[in-house]
Write a protein that holds these residues in place. Structure first.
Motif, PDB file in Angstrom:
ATOM      1  N   ARG A 253       0.797  -1.222   0.000  1.00  0.00           N
ATOM      2  CA  ARG A 253       0.000   0.000   0.000  1.00  0.00           C
ATOM      3  C   ARG A 253       0.834   1.279   0.000  1.00  0.00           C
ATOM      4  N   ILE A 254       2.131   1.179   0.335  1.00  0.00           N
ATOM      5  CA  ILE A 254       2.944   2.403   0.415  1.00  0.00           C
ATOM      6  C   ILE A 254       4.114   2.359  -0.572  1.00  0.00           C
ATOM      7  N   THR A 255       4.904   1.288  -0.505  1.00  0.00           N
ATOM      8  CA  THR A 255       6.100   1.242  -1.345  1.00  0.00           C
ATOM      9  C   THR A 255       5.748   1.061  -2.814  1.00  0.00           C
ATOM     10  N   LEU A 256       4.933   0.052  -3.126  1.00  0.00           N
ATOM     11  CA  LEU A 256       4.647  -0.256  -4.532  1.00  0.00           C
ATOM     12  C   LEU A 256       3.963   0.889  -5.278  1.00  0.00           C
ATOM     13  N   PRO A 257       2.966   1.591  -4.702  1.00  0.00           N
ATOM     14  CA  PRO A 257       2.394   2.734  -5.426  1.00  0.00           C
ATOM     15  C   PRO A 257       3.412   3.818  -5.747  1.00  0.00           C
ATOM     16  N   GLN A 258       4.411   4.011  -4.880  1.00  0.00           N
ATOM     17  CA  GLN A 258       5.423   5.033  -5.150  1.00  0.00           C
ATOM     18  C   GLN A 258       6.431   4.579  -6.200  1.00  0.00           C
ATOM     19  N   LEU A 259       6.419   3.290  -6.513  1.00  0.00           N
ATOM     20  CA  LEU A 259       7.312   2.770  -7.552  1.00  0.00           C
ATOM     21  C   LEU A 259       6.637   2.755  -8.921  1.00  0.00           C
ATOM     22  N   ARG A 260       5.451   3.345  -9.048  1.00  0.00           N
ATOM     23  CA  ARG A 260       4.709   3.270 -10.304  1.00  0.00           C
ATOM     24  C   ARG A 260       5.511   3.810 -11.501  1.00  0.00           C
ATOM     25  N   PRO A 261       6.156   4.998 -11.420  1.00  0.00           N
ATOM     26  CA  PRO A 261       6.933   5.473 -12.583  1.00  0.00           C
ATOM     27  C   PRO A 261       8.056   4.509 -12.970  1.00  0.00           C
ATOM     28  N   THR A 262       8.773   3.989 -11.960  1.00  0.00           N
ATOM     29  CA  THR A 262       9.843   3.033 -12.262  1.00  0.00           C
ATOM     30  C   THR A 262       9.273   1.742 -12.828  1.00  0.00           C
ATOM     31  N   LEU A 263       8.149   1.312 -12.301  1.00  0.00           N
ATOM     32  CA  LEU A 263       7.510   0.099 -12.800  1.00  0.00           C
ATOM     33  C   LEU A 263       7.140   0.253 -14.271  1.00  0.00           C
ATOM     34  N   PHE A 264       6.616   1.432 -14.628  1.00  0.00           N
ATOM     35  CA  PHE A 264       6.276   1.678 -16.029  1.00  0.00           C
ATOM     36  C   PHE A 264       7.526   1.642 -16.909  1.00  0.00           C
ATOM     37  N   THR A 265       8.624   2.240 -16.428  1.00  0.00           N
ATOM     38  CA  THR A 265       9.868   2.224 -17.201  1.00  0.00           C
ATOM     39  C   THR A 265      10.373   0.808 -17.404  1.00  0.00           C
ATOM     40  N   GLN A 331      -0.012  -0.425 -22.303  1.00  0.00           N
ATOM     41  CA  GLN A 331       0.592  -0.506 -20.969  1.00  0.00           C
ATOM     42  C   GLN A 331       0.519   0.830 -20.253  1.00  0.00           C
ATOM     43  N   ARG A 332       0.723   1.915 -20.982  1.00  0.00           N
ATOM     44  CA  ARG A 332       0.614   3.250 -20.383  1.00  0.00           C
ATOM     45  C   ARG A 332      -0.805   3.512 -19.911  1.00  0.00           C
ATOM     46  N   TRP A 333      -1.785   3.059 -20.672  1.00  0.00           N
ATOM     47  CA  TRP A 333      -3.180   3.257 -20.286  1.00  0.00           C
ATOM     48  C   TRP A 333      -3.516   2.441 -19.044  1.00  0.00           C
ATOM     49  N   ILE A 334      -2.989   1.215 -18.963  1.00  0.00           N
ATOM     50  CA  ILE A 334      -3.286   0.371 -17.806  1.00  0.00           C
ATOM     51  C   ILE A 334      -2.674   0.944 -16.536  1.00  0.00           C
ATOM     52  N   LEU A 335      -1.458   1.503 -16.638  1.00  0.00           N
ATOM     53  CA  LEU A 335      -0.748   2.010 -15.468  1.00  0.00           C
ATOM     54  C   LEU A 335      -0.988   3.499 -15.223  1.00  0.00           C
TER      55      LEU A 335
END
Length: 363
Positions: A253-265, A331-335
């Motif tokens: 709930r905290i770490t993974l949402p903040q990794l969203r930009p890196t996850l997309f990359t 993928q951009r639309w999903i994320l």
């Protein structure tokens, strides 16, 4: 006075504009010569009957429109069947490699980011080392490891398992012992390939390349996740711990949402790299056995340099480009960022009200 000041300001801006163009001109010229011009030439080749000799712009080269694209997508011959097989092989490769390498790299990053881990520098270097090793060297190593008498089959033998003939087994891993499928799935085809072959999964030989890709790319993506993890404020984690969140809740709930930009990359780079797999196939099996390791990138090379069908080779490259763009946009639309729903906001609002009541300052 105002007019003089405006003229002076416009002159300064004009000078800055000229300086900007002068500074960027060398890079624009290089990109034009080595990127834009080759792409435009390849686009022309894909709609021409150029045979690979002489200039593609000579008078003997004719415009054939979408003939090369039609031969690949609608021709009904070996070209369509080969492209269908390569597309099916690569699709399974991407479906299995991208999630696996993303999950593994994130796990490794979380692991080496722990303060209590001793020898973190060693583990970071060790995990990253396969990424800087030559792809050819890694491929040759895997050819030895997964040969019939290799170390993998020897290890399986100690467990009483008869290992497969990895690089010569064209069977799909999801065929579950069935050599042929239902008649309806065998007769229905997509791009010249029966539906049964589409759904039985990658071949045993392709699975070796999937394992190799996950092994060699996870280290690079681990560094991206590690940099992102080290930018997350520790105060947020401490606040969550005070609120009673356990380790999994803090991560999810905290770490993974903040990794969203890196996850997309990471997902985008993995997707692009997955659809462009070539050097492993060229060094290893070259599309065999039974074309079950053939990929669009290798088929483009094969059509151009071996079969001298330069128009079809260029057409395959542009179809691959469209596929990559389409999946990246999807993928951009999903994320994409979404508004937080009322159902998820409600627990936080209730917690705030309880805290306010305890402090005696209700709003």
């Amino acid at each position: 006075m105002t007019t003089v000041s405006d003229r002076s300001r416009r002159g300064i801006r004009r000078g800055e504009t000229v300086s900007g163009w002068l500074f960027t001109a060398p890079m624009l010229i290089i990109l034009g010569l080595f990127l834009a011009v080759p792409v435009l030439m390849a686009l022309w080749v894909s709609v021409s009957d150029w045979g690979g000799r002489g200039s593609p712009f000579s008078g003997s080269v004719g415009f054939v429109g979408l003939k090369n694209y039609a031969a690949i997508l609608l021709g009904g011959g070996l070209a369509e069947q080969g492209f269908g097989m390569s597309l099916k092989n690569n699709a399974w490769y991407v479906v299995l490699v991208v999630p696996a390498q993303t999950a593994l790299s994130l796990f490794l990053a979380v692991l080496v980011n722990r303060q209590v881990l001793r020898g973190r520098s060693f583990f970071r270097t060790a995990f990253y080392f396969p990424s800087v090793t030559s792809t050819v060297a890694i491929t040759v190593l895997f050819l030895f490891l997964f040969s019939t008498t290799g170390a993998v089959n020897a290890a399986l033998g100690w467990l009483g398992i008869n290992g497969p003939n990895w690089f010569n087994d064209p069977s799909g891993i999801f065929h579950f012992g069935q050599q042929s499928g239902p008649e309806a799935l065998e007769q229905a085809t997509v791009l010249g390939v029966p539906l049964w072959d589409w759904i039985v999964g990658p071949s045993v030989a392709m699975c070796v390349y999937i394992i190799m890709a996950v092994f060699t790319t996870s280290g690079t993506f681990m560094l991206l996740f590690l940099a992102a993890l080290q930018n997350i404020s520790g105060e947020v984690q401490e606040a969550a711990m005070v609120d009673g969140a356990n380790a999994w809740q803090r991560f999810w709930r905290i770490t993974l949402p903040q990794l969203r930009p890196t996850l997309f990359t990471v997902l985008t780079l993995g997707l692009i790299g997955g659809w462009q797999v070539f050097d492993q196939i060229y060094t290893g099996t070259r599309g065999q056995p039974a074309k079950t390791t053939l990929t669009p990138a290798y088929q483009s090379y094969q059509a151009s340099f071996l079969d001298q069908e330069w128009g079809q080779g260029a057409a395959i490259a542009f179809i691959l480009f469209v596929i990559i763009i389409a999946f990246t946009l999807l993928q951009r639309w999903i994320l994409r960022e979404r508004a937080v729903s009322r159902r998820r906001v409600r627990p936080y609002l209730e917690a705030v009200r309880r805290a306010e009541r305890r402090s005696g300052d209700p709003r």
